[in-house]
Design an enzyme around this catalytic site. Structure first.
Site, PDB file in Angstrom:
ATOM      1  N   TRP A 102      33.893   7.410 -36.063  1.00 14.18           N
ATOM      2  CA  TRP A 102      34.560   7.433 -34.748  1.00 14.18           C
ATOM      3  C   TRP A 102      35.395   6.197 -34.545  1.00 14.18           C
ATOM      4  CZ3 TRP A 102      35.442  11.950 -33.156  1.00 14.18           C
ATOM      5  CH2 TRP A 102      34.542  12.970 -33.451  1.00 14.18           C
ATOM      6  N   ASP A 172      33.639   2.891 -26.670  1.00 11.34           N
ATOM      7  CA  ASP A 172      33.455   4.340 -26.726  1.00 11.34           C
ATOM      8  C   ASP A 172      31.946   4.569 -26.686  1.00 11.34           C
ATOM      9  OD1 ASP A 172      33.075   6.974 -27.408  1.00 11.34           O
ATOM     10  OD2 ASP A 172      34.277   6.902 -29.243  1.00 11.34           O
ATOM     11  N   LYS A 196      27.505  15.146 -24.534  1.00 11.38           N
ATOM     12  CA  LYS A 196      26.271  14.762 -25.218  1.00 11.38           C
ATOM     13  C   LYS A 196      25.179  14.441 -24.204  1.00 11.38           C
ATOM     14  CE  LYS A 196      29.563  13.234 -28.486  1.00 11.38           C
ATOM     15  NZ  LYS A 196      29.373  14.198 -29.536  1.00 11.38           N
TER      16      LYS A 196
HETATM   17  N1  PMP Z   1      33.649   9.309 -30.109  1.00 11.78           N
HETATM   18  C1  PMP Z   1      32.372   9.596 -30.400  1.00 11.78           C
HETATM   19  C2  PMP Z   1      31.410   8.471 -30.593  1.00 11.78           C
HETATM   20  C3  PMP Z   1      31.972  10.929 -30.517  1.00 11.78           C
HETATM   21  O1  PMP Z   1      30.719  11.217 -30.834  1.00 11.78           O
HETATM   22  C4  PMP Z   1      32.901  11.961 -30.303  1.00 11.78           C
HETATM   23  C5  PMP Z   1      32.518  13.424 -30.355  1.00 11.78           C
HETATM   24  N2  PMP Z   1      31.596  13.778 -31.283  1.00 11.78           N
HETATM   25  C6  PMP Z   1      34.209  11.609 -30.024  1.00 11.78           C
HETATM   26  C7  PMP Z   1      34.556  10.276 -29.920  1.00 11.78           C
HETATM   27  C8  PMP Z   1      35.256  12.672 -29.790  1.00 11.78           C
HETATM   28  O2  PMP Z   1      35.057  13.207 -28.552  1.00 11.78           O
HETATM   29  P1  PMP Z   1      35.908  14.435 -27.989  1.00 11.78           P
HETATM   30  O3  PMP Z   1      35.690  15.567 -28.929  1.00 11.78           O
HETATM   31  O4  PMP Z   1      35.314  14.636 -26.641  1.00 11.78           O
HETATM   32  O5  PMP Z   1      37.334  14.009 -27.936  1.00 11.78           O
END
Ligand code: PMP
Length: 360
Positions: A102, A172, A196
């Site tokens: 991420w 994040d 989540k």
């Molecule tokens: N950052 C993290 C730490 C995540 O776990 C996720 C989704 N699994 C995301 C970003 C991406 O999020 P989204 O699909 O809501 O854009």
């Protein structure tokens, strides 16, 4: 009705009482004669739902008065662009710490808008640890420092808050927000997708300090402009109304359970069940450095990968779903967010023991 133990990384398990309330209120919310989905976002009913959700998250996270809470769309991936567009404030670059998949996505997106200084990376350990702050090479002129406080795929979590002095810290927190108390005042901006620990997908929460609002690059789309959204109470366009309603119910459920300090105790107890067992056996292994193991996402591997399929099949037949690890790392991953009951983790550990006994 059968409910499974859902170990999905997200969209993920929601508290059963929340789903029941939503079901009860589906056709007629509080005598309005309407479902929340059918309400105007400008009507008094939804305004009240929105205000209640904001007030509850403020209370849970003890958010200082000089921070705005925004309920937006675009997901955490959207924030990867939104953050540099809004926070550069005339500077040319930002610091990013790379702790896994991420972080990598955030870095790649930010490079479209600014110079990215990767202040530290855990690449050498295959992203199995958080680099200590003493190793970080921060740029004193950086517009902000970005971290991913919990890497959902790698299962690596910060159990400390970086000190970035006057440079705003941006996190994040998609996969660990509301799992434990956080000192919001240490951050310039926090963002998280809801799917989540907060509710359904489609909602992104942004918590931002007032002085960081109002500096968007001229190219910033209006819906991504912090000031325009803050000035319009997150209603520059139609907000994700139903997701905000469910998030409000989740916040209420968290409050009734004793708030985030109580959740932390609960989450630590759940994670300890799994990690203690992983530490006690060589049949399974956790790849993550012990001090940096996530309380929310627990990746583990079977020593003999050829047993992976059988493991997953057996788990499924016992009502334990979504245990397959992310394709980029393989193995297994148990996501044990707030709404995962301890019974789910106990059932998983019991199954892992039995599987070891029959295949070890
Ligand atoms: N950052 C993290 C730490 C995540 O776990 C996720 C989704 N699994 C995301 C970003 C991406 O999020 P989204 O699909 O809501 O854009």
């Amino acid at each position: 009705m059968t409910r499974v133990f859902n170990f999905s990384a997200g969209p993920a398990v929601l508290p059963e009482p929340v789903l029941r309330t939503a079901a009860d209120e589906m056709l007629d919310w509080h005598g309005s004669g309407m479902s929340v989905m059918e309400m105007s976002h400008r009507g008094k009913e939804f305004i009240a739902i929105h205000a209640q959700a904001e007030s509850l998250i403020r209370e849970l996270l003890n958010i200082p008065a000089n921070y705005k809470v925004l309920f937006l769309q675009g997901g955490a991936i959207g924030q990867n662009a939104f953050v540099p567009m809004n926070l550069l404030r005339g500077r040319s670059g930002a610091d990013y710490v790379n702790t896994g998949e991420w972080s990598k996505k955030s870095i790649k997106e930010a490079k479209k808008y600014c110079n990215v200084n990767v202040a530290a990376t855990a690449e050498a350990s295959h992203f199995t640890h958080v680099p200590q702050q003493a190793e970080w090479k921060l740029d004193p002129n950086a517009a902000y420092v970005h971290i991913c406080s919990n890497e959902t795929i790698g299962g690596v979590e910060y159990h400390w808050t970086p000190d970035t002095g006057d440079v705003p810290l941006v996190a994040d927190m998609s996969s660990n927000i509301l799992s434990r108390p956080v000192d919001v005042s240490r951050y310039g901006l926090i963002y998280a997708g809801a799917q989540k620990n907060m509710g359904p997908s489609g909602l992104t929460i942004v918590i931002v300090r007032d002085d960081l609002i109002g500096h968007a690059l001229p190219i910033t789309p209006s819906v991504f402009d912090l000031k325009q959204q803050a000035d319009n109470d997150s209603m520059l366009n139609t907000p994700p109304t139903y997701a905000i309603y469910i998030a409000g119910l989740v916040f209420n459920w968290l409050k009734a359970r004793g708030g985030l300090a109580a959740m932390e105790v609960h989450n630590r107890a759940k994670a300890a069940l799994l990690y203690d067992y992983l530490n006690s056996t060589s049949f399974y292994a956790s790849p993550v450095a012990p001090d940096d193991r996530s309380l929310m996402n627990v990746p583990f591997k079977l020593r003999d990968e050829s047993l992976d399929e059988a493991f997953l099949k057996g788990a499924q037949s016992r009502g334990m779903l979504q245990l397959k690890g992310h394709r980029s790392v393989g193995g297994m991953r148990a996501s044990i967010y707030n709404a995962m009951p301890i019974e789910g983790v106990k059932a998983l550990v019991q199954y892992m023991k039995e599987f070891e006994a029959s295949h070890g």
